[in-house]
Design a protein around this motif. Structure first.
Motif, PDB file in Angstrom:
ATOM      1  N   GLU A 170      34.128 -10.704  35.740  1.00  0.00           N
ATOM      2  CA  GLU A 170      32.945 -10.004  35.257  1.00  0.00           C
ATOM      3  C   GLU A 170      32.564  -8.863  36.196  1.00  0.00           C
ATOM      4  OE1 GLU A 170      33.438 -13.791  33.429  1.00  0.00           O
ATOM      5  OE2 GLU A 170      33.244 -13.314  35.564  1.00  0.00           O
ATOM      6  N   ALA A 171      32.654  -9.111  37.507  1.00  0.00           N
ATOM      7  CA  ALA A 171      32.300  -8.076  38.483  1.00  0.00           C
ATOM      8  C   ALA A 171      33.277  -6.910  38.411  1.00  0.00           C
ATOM      9  CB  ALA A 171      32.285  -8.666  39.892  1.00  0.00           C
ATOM     10  N   ARG A 172      34.564  -7.204  38.261  1.00  0.00           N
ATOM     11  CA  ARG A 172      35.548  -6.118  38.145  1.00  0.00           C
ATOM     12  C   ARG A 172      35.315  -5.305  36.879  1.00  0.00           C
ATOM     13  NH1 ARG A 172      39.160  -9.882  40.518  1.00  0.00           N
ATOM     14  NH2 ARG A 172      39.706 -10.675  38.458  1.00  0.00           N
ATOM     15  N   ARG A 173      35.108  -5.983  35.785  1.00  0.00           N
ATOM     16  CA  ARG A 173      34.897  -5.263  34.521  1.00  0.00           C
ATOM     17  C   ARG A 173      33.628  -4.417  34.567  1.00  0.00           C
ATOM     18  NH1 ARG A 173      38.093  -7.475  30.027  1.00  0.00           N
ATOM     19  NH2 ARG A 173      36.606  -6.490  28.627  1.00  0.00           N
ATOM     20  N   ALA A 174      32.607  -4.912  35.252  1.00  0.00           N
ATOM     21  CA  ALA A 174      31.362  -4.162  35.362  1.00  0.00           C
ATOM     22  C   ALA A 174      31.548  -2.880  36.166  1.00  0.00           C
ATOM     23  CB  ALA A 174      30.287  -5.029  36.009  1.00  0.00           C
ATOM     24  N   ALA A 175      32.526  -2.874  37.074  1.00  0.00           N
ATOM     25  CA  ALA A 175      32.770  -1.701  37.911  1.00  0.00           C
ATOM     26  C   ALA A 175      33.746  -0.714  37.266  1.00  0.00           C
ATOM     27  CB  ALA A 175      33.332  -2.139  39.263  1.00  0.00           C
ATOM     28  N   ALA A 176      34.301  -1.064  36.114  1.00  0.00           N
ATOM     29  CA  ALA A 176      35.389  -0.293  35.521  1.00  0.00           C
ATOM     30  C   ALA A 176      34.889   0.853  34.650  1.00  0.00           C
ATOM     31  CB  ALA A 176      36.271  -1.206  34.680  1.00  0.00           C
ATOM     32  N   ASP A 177      35.648   1.958  34.710  1.00  0.00           N
ATOM     33  CA  ASP A 177      35.504   3.022  33.726  1.00  0.00           C
ATOM     34  C   ASP A 177      36.433   2.775  32.544  1.00  0.00           C
ATOM     35  OD1 ASP A 177      33.662   5.006  35.106  1.00  0.00           O
ATOM     36  OD2 ASP A 177      35.191   4.734  36.630  1.00  0.00           O
ATOM     37  N   ALA A 178      37.504   2.039  32.788  1.00  0.00           N
ATOM     38  CA  ALA A 178      38.449   1.673  31.733  1.00  0.00           C
ATOM     39  C   ALA A 178      39.058   0.321  32.087  1.00  0.00           C
ATOM     40  CB  ALA A 178      39.543   2.720  31.589  1.00  0.00           C
ATOM     41  N   VAL A 179      39.342  -0.481  31.061  1.00  0.00           N
ATOM     42  CA  VAL A 179      39.928  -1.809  31.249  1.00  0.00           C
ATOM     43  C   VAL A 179      41.175  -1.923  30.383  1.00  0.00           C
ATOM     44  CG1 VAL A 179      39.615  -4.298  30.977  1.00  0.00           C
ATOM     45  CG2 VAL A 179      37.699  -2.883  31.765  1.00  0.00           C
ATOM     46  N   ILE A 180      42.262  -2.373  30.981  1.00  0.00           N
ATOM     47  CA  ILE A 180      43.450  -2.752  30.221  1.00  0.00           C
ATOM     48  C   ILE A 180      43.495  -4.267  30.192  1.00  0.00           C
ATOM     49  CG2 ILE A 180      45.971  -2.820  30.226  1.00  0.00           C
ATOM     50  CD1 ILE A 180      45.981  -0.006  31.315  1.00  0.00           C
ATOM     51  N   PHE A 181      43.355  -4.847  28.996  1.00  0.00           N
ATOM     52  CA  PHE A 181      43.372  -6.304  28.848  1.00  0.00           C
ATOM     53  C   PHE A 181      44.820  -6.727  28.637  1.00  0.00           C
ATOM     54  CE2 PHE A 181      42.437 -10.254  26.311  1.00  0.00           C
ATOM     55  CZ  PHE A 181      41.957 -10.987  27.398  1.00  0.00           C
ATOM     56  N   ASN A 182      45.430  -7.190  29.704  1.00  0.00           N
ATOM     57  CA  ASN A 182      46.856  -7.493  29.704  1.00  0.00           C
ATOM     58  C   ASN A 182      47.087  -8.954  29.316  1.00  0.00           C
ATOM     59  OD1 ASN A 182      49.613  -7.360  30.116  1.00  0.00           O
ATOM     60  ND2 ASN A 182      49.457  -7.656  32.343  1.00  0.00           N
ATOM     61  N   GLU A 183      46.853  -9.222  28.059  1.00  0.00           N
ATOM     62  CA  GLU A 183      46.968 -10.580  27.540  1.00  0.00           C
ATOM     63  C   GLU A 183      47.758 -10.531  26.242  1.00  0.00           C
ATOM     64  OE1 GLU A 183      46.605 -14.444  28.050  1.00  0.00           O
ATOM     65  OE2 GLU A 183      45.078 -13.313  29.180  1.00  0.00           O
ATOM     66  N   GLY A 184      48.911 -11.197  26.224  1.00  0.00           N
ATOM     67  CA  GLY A 184      49.716 -11.269  25.016  1.00  0.00           C
ATOM     68  C   GLY A 184      50.385  -9.973  24.618  1.00  0.00           C
ATOM     69  N   LEU A 185      50.536  -9.045  25.560  1.00  0.00           N
ATOM     70  CA  LEU A 185      51.167  -7.758  25.259  1.00  0.00           C
ATOM     71  C   LEU A 185      52.641  -7.774  25.657  1.00  0.00           C
ATOM     72  CD1 LEU A 185      48.503  -5.266  26.728  1.00  0.00           C
ATOM     73  CD2 LEU A 185      48.644  -6.179  24.402  1.00  0.00           C
ATOM     74  N   THR A 186      53.464  -7.085  24.869  1.00  0.00           N
ATOM     75  CA  THR A 186      54.826  -6.836  25.328  1.00  0.00           C
ATOM     76  C   THR A 186      54.779  -5.756  26.400  1.00  0.00           C
ATOM     77  OG1 THR A 186      55.259  -5.066  23.730  1.00  0.00           O
ATOM     78  CG2 THR A 186      55.694  -7.349  23.009  1.00  0.00           C
ATOM     79  N   LEU A 187      55.858  -5.659  27.176  1.00  0.00           N
ATOM     80  CA  LEU A 187      55.908  -4.621  28.205  1.00  0.00           C
ATOM     81  C   LEU A 187      55.830  -3.236  27.588  1.00  0.00           C
ATOM     82  CD1 LEU A 187      58.549  -5.914  30.789  1.00  0.00           C
ATOM     83  CD2 LEU A 187      56.089  -5.593  31.147  1.00  0.00           C
ATOM     84  N   GLU A 188      56.439  -3.054  26.436  1.00  0.00           N
ATOM     85  CA  GLU A 188      56.409  -1.731  25.794  1.00  0.00           C
ATOM     86  C   GLU A 188      55.003  -1.372  25.329  1.00  0.00           C
ATOM     87  OE1 GLU A 188      58.542   0.775  25.624  1.00  0.00           O
ATOM     88  OE2 GLU A 188      59.659  -0.471  27.026  1.00  0.00           O
ATOM     89  N   THR A 189      54.278  -2.359  24.801  1.00  0.00           N
ATOM     90  CA  THR A 189      52.895  -2.094  24.392  1.00  0.00           C
ATOM     91  C   THR A 189      52.034  -1.779  25.601  1.00  0.00           C
ATOM     92  OG1 THR A 189      53.094  -3.539  22.459  1.00  0.00           O
ATOM     93  CG2 THR A 189      50.875  -3.066  23.238  1.00  0.00           C
ATOM     94  N   LEU A 190      52.234  -2.531  26.688  1.00  0.00           N
ATOM     95  CA  LEU A 190      51.478  -2.267  27.900  1.00  0.00           C
ATOM     96  C   LEU A 190      51.788  -0.868  28.431  1.00  0.00           C
ATOM     97  CD1 LEU A 190      49.586  -3.235  30.153  1.00  0.00           C
ATOM     98  CD2 LEU A 190      51.577  -4.260  31.286  1.00  0.00           C
ATOM     99  N   ARG A 191      53.062  -0.510  28.426  1.00  0.00           N
ATOM    100  CA  ARG A 191      53.457   0.827  28.887  1.00  0.00           C
ATOM    101  C   ARG A 191      52.787   1.910  28.036  1.00  0.00           C
ATOM    102  NH1 ARG A 191      58.626   0.307  28.871  1.00  0.00           N
ATOM    103  NH2 ARG A 191      59.149   0.494  31.092  1.00  0.00           N
TER     104      ARG A 191
END
Length: 201
Positions: free
Chosen positions: A162-183
């Motif tokens: 929660e603290a990290r997300r509160a400090a973020a200008d952008a968030v990548i939610f790296n859950e259930g993604l393929t490497l290509e989708t993440l890229r």
């Protein structure tokens, strides 16, 4: 554009940093800088030996990481004393590397960006790589030498999701993604921050 990249252990932050680098961003890796400062002949070693004693120095002159990690986890004062030695040196080298970069996007890879409280003023944006805590645990337990107790200790030493997300200008939610989708997600985001090569395949 200077961006701070952070994320909890096992979030995939290093993978995201790799995608940024392959597409043209300059990566300033503060963990790598810390390791260089504490290797044999490293700039931090004289002060560490003086502050903590020779039994925290290996036979070849490097920091005994396992011994120091155990001390830092159990003794908050020792952790502060170590940080007082390392952080100014890490910051100076990180900023020097950034100043020397010739790319449109410079990314400071800082695992404890939120915890330190100092990096936010040095970057224009903060990018957080996030995933569920259960996923973090599963990923880290696959690494050699990691036990559940050690993972729990590492998680406890880091800021909450929660603290990290509160400090973020952008968030990548790296859950259930393929490497290509993440890229693809990383490239699309960085393109909006001025790294033109990110927009090309």
């Amino acid at each position: 554009m200077r961006v701070g990249l952070t994320g909890g252990i096992g979030s995939g932050k290093s993978t995201v940093a790799g995608f940024l680098r392959e597409a043209g961003a300059a990566i300033v890796d503060t963990d790598a800088i810390s390791r260089s400062l504490t290797q044999p002949g490293g700039a931090a070693m004289p002060a560490i030996a003086q502050q903590f004693g020779s039994h925290f120095v290996t036979a070849d002159g490097a920091l005994d990481r396992d011994r120091m990690r155990a001390l830092a986890f159990s003794d908050s004062d020792a952790k502060r004393r170590l940080e007082a030695i390392l952080h100014p040196l890490i910051t100076a080298e990180a900023l020097a590397q950034a100043d020397a970069a010739s790319t449109a996007l410079v990314v400071f890879d800082v695992p404890l960006l939120v915890e330190s409280g100092r990096w936010r003023a040095r970057v224009a944006r903060v990018l957080v790589v996030d995933c569920r805590t259960e996923t973090q645990i599963e990923r880290v337990l696959q690494r050699p030498g990691w036990t559940r107790e050690r993972v729990d200790g590492a998680l406890a030493a880091q800021a909450s999701r929660e603290a990290r997300r509160a400090a973020a200008d952008a968030v990548i939610f790296n859950e259930g993604l393929t490497l290509e989708t993440l890229r693809h997600n990383v490239r699309s985001l960085a393109a909006t921050w001025g790294c033109e090569t990110m927009a090309t395949p």
